[in-house]
Structures are given as structure tokens and as C-alpha cells.
Design an enzyme around this catalytic site. Sequence first.
Site, short mmCIF file in Angstrom:
data_model
loop_
_atom_site.label_atom_id
_atom_site.label_comp_id
_atom_site.label_asym_id
_atom_site.label_seq_id
_atom_site.Cartn_x
_atom_site.Cartn_y
_atom_site.Cartn_z
N LYS A 125 34.53 40.17 33.69
CA LYS A 125 34.41 39.07 32.73
C LYS A 125 33.17 39.23 31.86
CE LYS A 125 37.70 35.99 34.79
NZ LYS A 125 38.03 34.77 35.54
N ARG A 147 39.36 38.20 43.32
CA ARG A 147 40.44 38.69 42.43
C ARG A 147 39.83 39.75 41.53
NH1 ARG A 147 42.19 37.63 37.27
NH2 ARG A 147 44.45 37.60 36.93
N1 PMM Z 1 41.17 34.69 35.47
C1 PMM Z 1 42.10 35.26 34.70
C2 PMM Z 1 43.46 35.20 35.04
N2 PMM Z 1 43.86 34.58 36.17
N3 PMM Z 1 43.33 33.39 38.12
C3 PMM Z 1 42.43 32.80 38.90
N4 PMM Z 1 42.82 32.18 40.04
N5 PMM Z 1 41.10 32.80 38.59
C4 PMM Z 1 40.62 33.39 37.46
O1 PMM Z 1 39.40 33.33 37.21
C5 PMM Z 1 41.56 34.04 36.59
C6 PMM Z 1 42.93 34.00 36.97
C7 PMM Z 1 41.67 35.98 33.46
O2 PMM Z 1 41.33 37.31 33.76
P1 PMM Z 1 42.36 38.56 33.55
O3 PMM Z 1 42.77 38.54 32.09
O4 PMM Z 1 41.57 39.75 33.89
O5 PMM Z 1 43.54 38.40 34.43
#
Ligand code: PMM
Length: 314
Positions: free
Chosen positions: A204, A244
Site C-alpha cells: 500500500k 492479506r
Molecule cells: N484492501 C484491498 C482489497 N481488499 N480486503 C480487506 N479485507 N482488507 C484490505 O485492506 C483490502 C481488501 C485493496 O488492495 P489490493 O488492490 O491489493 O487488493
Amino acid sequence: MGILNVTPDSFSDGGRYADLDAAVAHGVRLRAEGAHLVDVGGESTRPGADRVDAATEAARVLPVIRELAAAGVTASIDTTRARVAEEALAAGAAVVNDVSGGLADPDMARVVRDAGCPWVLMHWRGHSRGMRELATYTDVVVDVKTELAQRIDAALAAGVAADRIVIDPGLGFAKTAEHNWQLSARLPELLELGFPLLFASSRKSYLGLLLADADGRPRPTGGREAATAATSLLAVAAGAWGVRVHDVLGTVDALAVWRASGSPRLVAAPTAEPGRATEPARTTEPARTAEPARTTEPGRAAETGRTTEKGEDR
Ligand code: PMM
């Protein structure tokens, strides 16, 4: 939780897994590297992103989830739409990861309750377009905790079982870099809610800002893996239930070091019986998960952290 975005425009891996075979192969690889869950998303949530319609989102994720389930890979569905979640669960997904914490779709609680599956309730204040204006807090940790408690209460009132709920502070969602650091440093306050906590810092933008070059240019997403592993490790040490990440192997390795070091958790993580207050005990127990155990041992067939820049990141 390994990340598998089947989107053309996610901030760090958009466009890489748009093809079904490539997506499934990547999900299988994430599992082999040690992911207990592979999180499949069909709609980018990066700041300013346009929404896709439900049919497009479903068409992206359902075949991937179906194939992953056939390959024995446990998948979560990353969606804010009840209809997509319901179809994904029918296709074999085991967990709903809802970045809106149930706010975006009033029918989500029913879908989760009826399925009896775990539900990740992330702290959220609005869709990607316009969320930057929503990043105002008196005390970000206190405010996020209060708003997560409201989401938990709503889920329980809708009949979702307490032991199905996982919370997530939502780093980068209506949060500045400083907000993200404060939330990361004060996870124990969020753990006082008594629920397992998912921590999602991977690649991020606050990490890019931290690692900016001498001219102030943020470190591109592909160069944020060590920082991701470090923040994930700190979160687990502080009591997070799950992390994650895009680069599963790097984080699994970091956690292996932590386990081998015998360093105690700072706070006992709520795991087996979420919904109860956490005992402020020190323990050397590594994270236990509520998820089905992975069926293969972590492998070493790591892909490099190569990524493409796709618009603004989080
Ligand atoms: N961030 C993204 C997408 N899904 N789900 C959860 N539970 N928490 C998060 O912080 C989150 C998520 C955005 O990041 P990406 O584009 O790398 O998936």
C-alpha cells in the site's frame, strides 16, 4: 491470505491475472507457498477507481473460484455485493471478504448468515471514488474501533454468528499514511473488540511513501515487499489473526523467523471463540486460524515481486 485480483486495474497486480488459466495457476501457487486462503477480487478498490457492474464482477471471479475449488484451494471472495458473494459461495468460496463491512449492500448479512461462512468486516466509509474526503477522524483508532463495533452489532443483529466475524481496520480506505501507522501501532485497542483481526498492508502507498527516494518519489509497488513482510510480522506479533498479502512466500518466511525466535505475542489473539473479550496475556502461541488447514506444504517456487503500476495506489 494471498491476493488474487482478477481485475484490469488493481493498483499493483491489475491486468496480470485477467486470463483464467493464469489466475488459477497463480492461486494454486499462492496456496503452495503457504496461503491458507486465496482472496479473489473482481473489482478494483483503489482510490478513484470506477465501479464495475455486478455481472462483470461475477464473470471475472466465478470461473476462477470454481477452478480453485476443484484444485482444492480455499478461496475467499473479495466483494461488497451480496449477489456476487452468494454466487461465489455457490461456486466454492469459503469466506466473504467485504471491504464495506456490510455497509454497501444491505443483503450481505443475509447471505453470510445463511451460508454460515466467515465474514471479514473491514472498516469503510464509502466507495473508492471520493473516499479521500472521508479521511477525517478525531482519533483514528478510537473512531475506527467505534465504527467497527457498529458493523459487528449490525451483523449480530442480522443473525450472523459471533464466531464467523473477522474485523479489519481497512488500511488505505479513507485513511492517510499517518492514519495507517497509528492503526498499525495500536492494533491491541482494536483487538479489545474481541474478534480475530485481518491486517492488510500489502504494497500500500504508505509503504511507498515511507521508502520514497531522495527526490521524494514513492517506492513503486514492486519494491514494497520487505516492508509488507515487516508490517505483517509486526501485526501478527501484536495479535493479528491473519495478514492479506501479494507475496505469500516472503511473509511466510518472515513469520517462520518470528516463530523460531520464540518472541512472544504482545497480546493474545482472539481466535477460537471470537466475540469474547481478549485476555491481556502474553503467550508464545503462534497464530491459530479458524480456516481449513492447507493441504500442501509451502513450496519454494516463488515468483518475483514484479508488478506493474496501475494508476494511483492505495
Ligand atoms: N484492501 C484491498 C482489497 N481488499 N480486503 C480487506 N479485507 N482488507 C484490505 O485492506 C483490502 C481488501 C485493496 O488492495 P489490493 O488492490 O491489493 O487488493
